[in-house]
Design a protein around this motif. Structure first.
Motif, PDB file in Angstrom:
ATOM      1  N   SER A   1      -5.876  47.368  75.167  1.00  0.00           N
ATOM      2  CA  SER A   1      -5.187  46.093  75.378  1.00  0.00           C
ATOM      3  C   SER A   1      -4.431  46.120  76.706  1.00  0.00           C
ATOM      4  CB  SER A   1      -4.252  45.781  74.206  1.00  0.00           C
ATOM      5  OG  SER A   1      -3.210  46.717  74.148  1.00  0.00           O
ATOM      6  N   ASN A   2      -3.933  47.301  77.057  1.00  0.00           N
ATOM      7  CA  ASN A   2      -3.239  47.427  78.332  1.00  0.00           C
ATOM      8  C   ASN A   2      -4.184  47.187  79.503  1.00  0.00           C
ATOM      9  OD1 ASN A   2      -0.758  48.019  79.714  1.00  0.00           O
ATOM     10  ND2 ASN A   2      -1.755  49.885  80.429  1.00  0.00           N
ATOM     11  N   SER A   3      -5.424  47.619  79.331  1.00  0.00           N
ATOM     12  CA  SER A   3      -6.426  47.413  80.379  1.00  0.00           C
ATOM     13  C   SER A   3      -6.622  45.922  80.634  1.00  0.00           C
ATOM     14  CB  SER A   3      -7.735  48.070  79.941  1.00  0.00           C
ATOM     15  OG  SER A   3      -8.768  47.720  80.822  1.00  0.00           O
ATOM     16  N   LEU A   4      -6.574  45.135  79.567  1.00  0.00           N
ATOM     17  CA  LEU A   4      -6.715  43.678  79.734  1.00  0.00           C
ATOM     18  C   LEU A   4      -5.520  43.121  80.502  1.00  0.00           C
ATOM     19  CD1 LEU A   4      -8.012  42.546  76.211  1.00  0.00           C
ATOM     20  CD2 LEU A   4      -9.308  42.675  78.332  1.00  0.00           C
ATOM     21  N   ARG A   5      -4.348  43.619  80.182  1.00  0.00           N
ATOM     22  CA  ARG A   5      -3.139  43.135  80.880  1.00  0.00           C
ATOM     23  C   ARG A   5      -3.183  43.543  82.354  1.00  0.00           C
ATOM     24  NH1 ARG A   5      -0.448  44.770  76.025  1.00  0.00           N
ATOM     25  NH2 ARG A   5       0.125  42.936  74.816  1.00  0.00           N
ATOM     26  N   GLN A   6      -3.655  44.737  82.630  1.00  0.00           N
ATOM     27  CA  GLN A   6      -3.759  45.204  84.023  1.00  0.00           C
ATOM     28  C   GLN A   6      -4.738  44.340  84.803  1.00  0.00           C
ATOM     29  OE1 GLN A   6      -2.087  47.525  85.841  1.00  0.00           O
ATOM     30  NE2 GLN A   6      -0.792  47.663  84.032  1.00  0.00           N
TER      31      GLN A   6
ATOM     32  N   VAL B   1      -5.321  41.213  84.328  1.00  0.00           N
ATOM     33  CA  VAL B   1      -4.625  39.960  84.646  1.00  0.00           C
ATOM     34  C   VAL B   1      -3.707  40.174  85.855  1.00  0.00           C
ATOM     35  CG1 VAL B   1      -2.855  38.359  83.827  1.00  0.00           C
ATOM     36  CG2 VAL B   1      -4.742  38.994  82.335  1.00  0.00           C
ATOM     37  N   ARG B   2      -2.992  41.289  85.841  1.00  0.00           N
ATOM     38  CA  ARG B   2      -2.053  41.570  86.939  1.00  0.00           C
ATOM     39  C   ARG B   2      -2.801  41.724  88.267  1.00  0.00           C
ATOM     40  NH1 ARG B   2       0.465  45.874  89.509  1.00  0.00           N
ATOM     41  NH2 ARG B   2      -0.971  47.363  88.588  1.00  0.00           N
ATOM     42  N   LYS B   3      -3.907  42.459  88.225  1.00  0.00           N
ATOM     43  CA  LYS B   3      -4.639  42.722  89.478  1.00  0.00           C
ATOM     44  C   LYS B   3      -5.302  41.449  90.001  1.00  0.00           C
ATOM     45  CE  LYS B   3      -5.210  47.561  88.467  1.00  0.00           C
ATOM     46  NZ  LYS B   3      -5.996  48.605  87.793  1.00  0.00           N
TER      47      LYS B   3
END
Lengths: 304, 150
Positions: B24-29, B31-33
């Motif tokens: 799930s963190n990969s998905l958030r990253q 979005v950030r990138k």
């Protein structure tokens, strides 16, 4: 140590660069232009003549059996390289058919232009190599006062002489450090600041020489204003304003013969204005000394 | 003995939960990138519109915060695992820059920005829809494994 020729070919594609960098050193020293044409052999202009380049880095005055031929892709990549992958920065210059390069070199470009004047497909590039020859204009210093016109055919060294005249008078060679304002529309005179124009020289880069001359006149209070290739009515008007303000003018003009000098509108008018009293006629022939026409006066419609 | 089994189950639950969290963190990253990339595109548009810098300097200035881009001498690469789907688009975009007039370059940047915005919107939807699922799946699979093994 890289010379002007090696600097000029830095942005070419590897295929072309690898062949040209192994040319004989005397050819590199004397080369004035490098011409790249799509699907045609690479040509050099040396001492006013054309030389073809072979794939083995030799040159000949006739078409060789193994010429170095550039493709359209090569020419396009060279254009991109010459612009440092920033064609958008050179848009205004490209619309006028040239690109200002480092070290005072200039690349003329040719190809298909759209309705807006923008080059959409390049077919030829002509890189003119700027050379600074220190002291070549030493003999012209007595003729700078009263206005000086350097006239001659293309490749006769007008810009080289202009550059040296500016440098000499700016550096106080005449006994006084004169303030010189140079209006450099194509960055050819100054090489974008890379060439030595003297310690007392102000540089103005603008595509409109007439406007540049007026700005220089009003803001830099020069003793002399120098610019290359006078040709338009606005530029003539600027010259008159300089003369009226007591500022000397040093400029160049295209002209093949002495007769053409007085029959061309631009040169005739500039002499009639009184802003130019001395003309130096340069020649492309090796070893031929320039002709100096001094203290020109118009008397009963005739120059004496 | 039971303590060891309990410790083992806890370990399995934690590991599986962490897998869910990382996913799930990969998905958030992502979005950030993608947000950073779009900010960089806005900056690049301004640099090119103003016509002040050469392309390589404009790109370095505009994307200085985008550490997932690799500015090599020949081309710009994107080797980030979170952006593996967008990698070919991003690399092709940078390869085609600098070949045209200012107007065409700006239009090209806007066109690419629209594509990246669409990717960003999809990534945000994924964060909303999938993050919780991954986390719950992680915990549940950990518990299931733990129970099975016990």
């Amino acid at each position: 140590m890289p010379n002007e020729f090696d600097n000029a070919i830095l942005e070419f594609t590897d295929k072309i660069k690898r062949t040209l960098e192994f040319l004989p050193s005397d050819i590199k020293q004397k080369c004035e232009e490098i011409r790249l044409r799509a699907e045609l052999p690479v040509c050099l202009t040396v001492d006013g003549g054309v030389l073809f380049v072979s794939r083995d880095s030799s040159v000949s005055s006739s078409l060789p059996s193994n010429p170095l031929v550039v493709t359209k892709e090569d020419v396009t990549q060279c254009l991109s390289g010459l612009c440092n992958n920033s064609i958008y920065l050179h848009e205004n210059e490209i619309k006028q058919g040239f690109i200002s390069l480092k070290n005072g070199n200039r690349a003329g470009v040719c190809g298909v232009f759209n309705a807006d004047g923008m080059l959409i497909s390049v077919s030829s590039i002509n890189v003119r190599i700027a050379r600074q020859i220190f002291g070549c204009a030493g003999g012209l210093l007595p003729f700078v006062g009263g206005g000086l016109l350097l006239a001659g055919p293309p490749g006769s060294g007008k810009t080289t002489m202009l550059r040296d005249v500016v440098r000499l008078i700016s550096n106080g060679t005449n006994g006084e450090y004169y303030r010189v304002a140079v209006v450099d529309s194509r960055r050819e005179i100054s090489g974008g600041g890379a060439l030595d124009l003297g310690v007392n020289t102000d540089l103005l880069f603008t595509l409109d020489k007439a406007v540049g001359a007026q700005i220089a006149l009003r803001t830099m209070f020069p003793h002399f204003i120098a610019f290359d290739e006078i040709g338009t009515t606005d530029e003539l008007q600027s010259v008159r304003e300089c003369f009226n303000a007591g500022v000397g003018v040093i400029t160049t003009a295209h002209c093949n013969t002495k007769e053409e000098l007085f029959s061309r509108d631009v040169t005739r008018q500039i002499i009639e204005s009184g802003a130019i009293k001395n003309i130096v006629l340069l020649s492309k022939k090796l070893g031929e000394k320039p002709t100096i026409l001094k203290d020109l006066e118009l008397e009963k419609g005739v120059f004496n | 003995m039971y303590l060891i089994k309990l410790f083992g189950v806890l370990l399995i639950v934690i590991c599986c939960s962490l897998i869910g969290v990382f996913k799930s963190n990969s998905l958030r990253q992502k979005v950030r990138k993608l947000s950073m990339l779009i900010d960089g595109l806005n900056a690049l548009y301004n640099y090119i519109d103003q016509g002040e810098f050469e392309l390589n300097i404009a790109i370095k200035n505009a994307f200085c915060k985008c550490r997932f881009l690799n500015f090599s001498a020949v081309k710009i690469l994107c080797d980030d695992a979170d952006l593996k789907n967008e990698k070919p688009l991003i690399e092709e975009f940078f390869m085609r820059l600098g070949q045209s007039t200012k107007k065409i370059e700006c239009d090209y940047i806007n066109h690419f920005k629209t594509k990246m915005q669409a990717c960003l919107n999809d990534a945000r939807d994924d964060v909303v829809n999938k993050c919780k699922i991954y986390q719950i799946l992680g915990v549940c699979s950990g518990l299931t494994l733990g129970i099975l093994l016990v």
